[in-house]
Design an enzyme around this catalytic site. Sequence first.
Site, PDB file in Angstrom:
ATOM      1  N   SER A 177      23.832 -11.604  18.221  1.00  0.00           N
ATOM      2  CA  SER A 177      22.693 -12.432  18.659  1.00  0.00           C
ATOM      3  C   SER A 177      22.475 -12.336  20.162  1.00  0.00           C
ATOM      4  O   SER A 177      23.419 -12.439  20.944  1.00  0.00           O
ATOM      5  CB  SER A 177      22.942 -13.900  18.298  1.00  0.00           C
ATOM      6  OG  SER A 177      23.351 -14.022  16.963  1.00  0.00           O
ATOM      7  N   GLY A 208      18.422 -11.923   7.388  1.00  0.00           N
ATOM      8  CA  GLY A 208      17.448 -11.507   8.400  1.00  0.00           C
ATOM      9  C   GLY A 208      17.215 -10.007   8.440  1.00  0.00           C
ATOM     10  O   GLY A 208      17.746  -9.242   7.619  1.00  0.00           O
ATOM     11  N   GLY A 229      20.501  -8.660   9.245  1.00  0.00           N
ATOM     12  CA  GLY A 229      21.481  -9.142   8.263  1.00  0.00           C
ATOM     13  C   GLY A 229      21.422  -8.404   6.935  1.00  0.00           C
ATOM     14  O   GLY A 229      22.469  -8.066   6.357  1.00  0.00           O
ATOM     15  N   HIS A 253      24.332  -6.011  27.930  1.00  0.00           N
ATOM     16  CA  HIS A 253      23.359  -5.580  26.927  1.00  0.00           C
ATOM     17  C   HIS A 253      21.975  -6.160  27.230  1.00  0.00           C
ATOM     18  O   HIS A 253      21.447  -6.970  26.479  1.00  0.00           O
ATOM     19  CB  HIS A 253      23.823  -5.967  25.514  1.00  0.00           C
ATOM     20  CG  HIS A 253      22.830  -5.552  24.468  1.00  0.00           C
ATOM     21  ND1 HIS A 253      22.585  -4.229  24.158  1.00  0.00           N
ATOM     22  CD2 HIS A 253      21.989  -6.274  23.690  1.00  0.00           C
ATOM     23  CE1 HIS A 253      21.647  -4.161  23.232  1.00  0.00           C
ATOM     24  NE2 HIS A 253      21.258  -5.391  22.938  1.00  0.00           N
ATOM     25  N   MET A 311      20.242  -1.238  14.465  1.00  0.00           N
ATOM     26  CA  MET A 311      21.246  -2.259  14.833  1.00  0.00           C
ATOM     27  C   MET A 311      22.214  -2.495  13.687  1.00  0.00           C
ATOM     28  O   MET A 311      23.419  -2.679  13.902  1.00  0.00           O
ATOM     29  CB  MET A 311      20.548  -3.564  15.228  1.00  0.00           C
ATOM     30  CG  MET A 311      21.515  -4.662  15.632  1.00  0.00           C
ATOM     31  SD  MET A 311      22.576  -4.177  17.026  1.00  0.00           S
ATOM     32  CE  MET A 311      24.191  -4.396  16.347  1.00  0.00           C
ATOM     33  N   ASP A 345      23.647   0.483  22.126  1.00  0.00           N
ATOM     34  CA  ASP A 345      23.406   1.202  23.386  1.00  0.00           C
ATOM     35  C   ASP A 345      24.095   2.570  23.356  1.00  0.00           C
ATOM     36  O   ASP A 345      23.548   3.566  23.838  1.00  0.00           O
ATOM     37  CB  ASP A 345      23.917   0.368  24.571  1.00  0.00           C
ATOM     38  CG  ASP A 345      23.264  -1.000  24.615  1.00  0.00           C
ATOM     39  OD1 ASP A 345      22.033  -1.063  24.419  1.00  0.00           O
ATOM     40  OD2 ASP A 345      23.972  -2.001  24.816  1.00  0.00           O
TER      41      ASP A 345
END
Length: 347
Positions: free
Chosen positions: A150, A43, A46, A209, A261, A182
């Site tokens: 997730s 992804g 990923g 989150h 991320m 964050d």
Amino acid sequence: MRTAMLKSIRSSLQKSSSTAAGCRSYSSESAPERKVAILGAAGGIGQPLSLLMKLNPLVSSLSLYDIAGTPGVAADVSHINTRSEVVGYMGDENLGKALEGADLVIIPAGVPRKPGMTRDDLFNINAGIVKGLCTAIAKYCPHALVNMISNPVNSTVPIASEVFKKAGTYDEKRLFGVTTLDVVRAKTFYAGKAKAPVAGVNVPVVGGHAGITILPLFSQATPQANNFSDEEIVALTKRTQDGGTEVVEAKAGKGSATLSMAYAGAIFADACLKGLNGVPDVVECSFVQSNVTELPFFASKVRLGKNGVEEVLGLGPLNDYEKQGLEALLPELKSSIEKGITFANKS
Ligand SMILES: NC(=O)C1=CN([C@@H]2O[C@H](COP(=O)(O)OP(=O)(O)OC[C@H]3O[C@@H](n4cnc5c(N)ncnc54)[C@H](O)[C@@H]3O)[C@@H](O)[C@H]2O)C=CC1
Ligand SMILES: O=C([O-])CC(=O)C(=O)O
């Protein structure tokens, strides 16, 4: 040039968790064998996360799992001349092999937000995905550390805990909601405003989150910028809380944060591996089982060790604005946690 770039990425991964000076360090040859599995490896998160974990010398075996697309990602990443062996696994029938022997499982599987959605709007799809993956983790690698990316993290972590409890494998020290992005954002925004070199900036972020549950503690930021007005702190807080939405809107329907991320996920996974390897004083913020508030899960600073969570650290002194933020976030966080627990137990 290429070698210099690799060295610089590796060294920033190695330096970024708060590790005491003089701690043990490993060359790639002497570090213990560690298998890391990434679920959702093909992804948006990923793929770059697979790349970053391939660059991590603490990883000896990298297992890339997805329902589609992993052979290509694995073939591509496997050509990189770093320590870990890479194997791609595709489809449910190969999930067990992907997980067997894993020390650390990172889960960025599931759908991302589109503009106008909240993270909770992802619950209906992602809750089932996470439940299925955690059922397999309980069966094939019950002792692995689990890094849950997730969304909605405020609910998916409680879902994972319930799945593990039902399977009799739950160990609260081994389950982590990844809130590192964050912290990454709070550091970046704070350093930008303070005009301070970002590498030396630290900002704890607590709570959860999603939206107001993300509570950056700028009163504890280091170095302390004493010249910020109340309005500036409010604006920094809001930007940190809305950082995910800022990216979702900028991507205009093409998903949410993936690259930042992946970076944050790699930082947190590296900290977990260092903890497993016995490196002292590795501290990161994470959403974990907690006694810090009345809620069963809460993000705060956590000391990582050979068994995962070694110590959940307290909140430290909060100013009035942060105290109000804490009071305001508790009901929403409570309801997201309960939603996850209810889902896991009724379906
Ligand atoms: N914790 C955090 O700070 C952040 C969390 N996220 C969350 O991460 C998740 C993934 O985001 P993206 O990578 O952008 O989404 P994406 O849609 O690009 O990738 C998700 C991947 O998961 C795979 N997948 C779906 N079901 C699966 C299953 N049962 N087993 C294994 N893989 C499966 C898909 O095939 C896809 O390759 C989203 O829920 C998103 O909201 C995103 C950014 C930050
Ligand atoms: O905002 C989103 O949907 C993805 C996420 O969790 C983040 O970027 O912090």
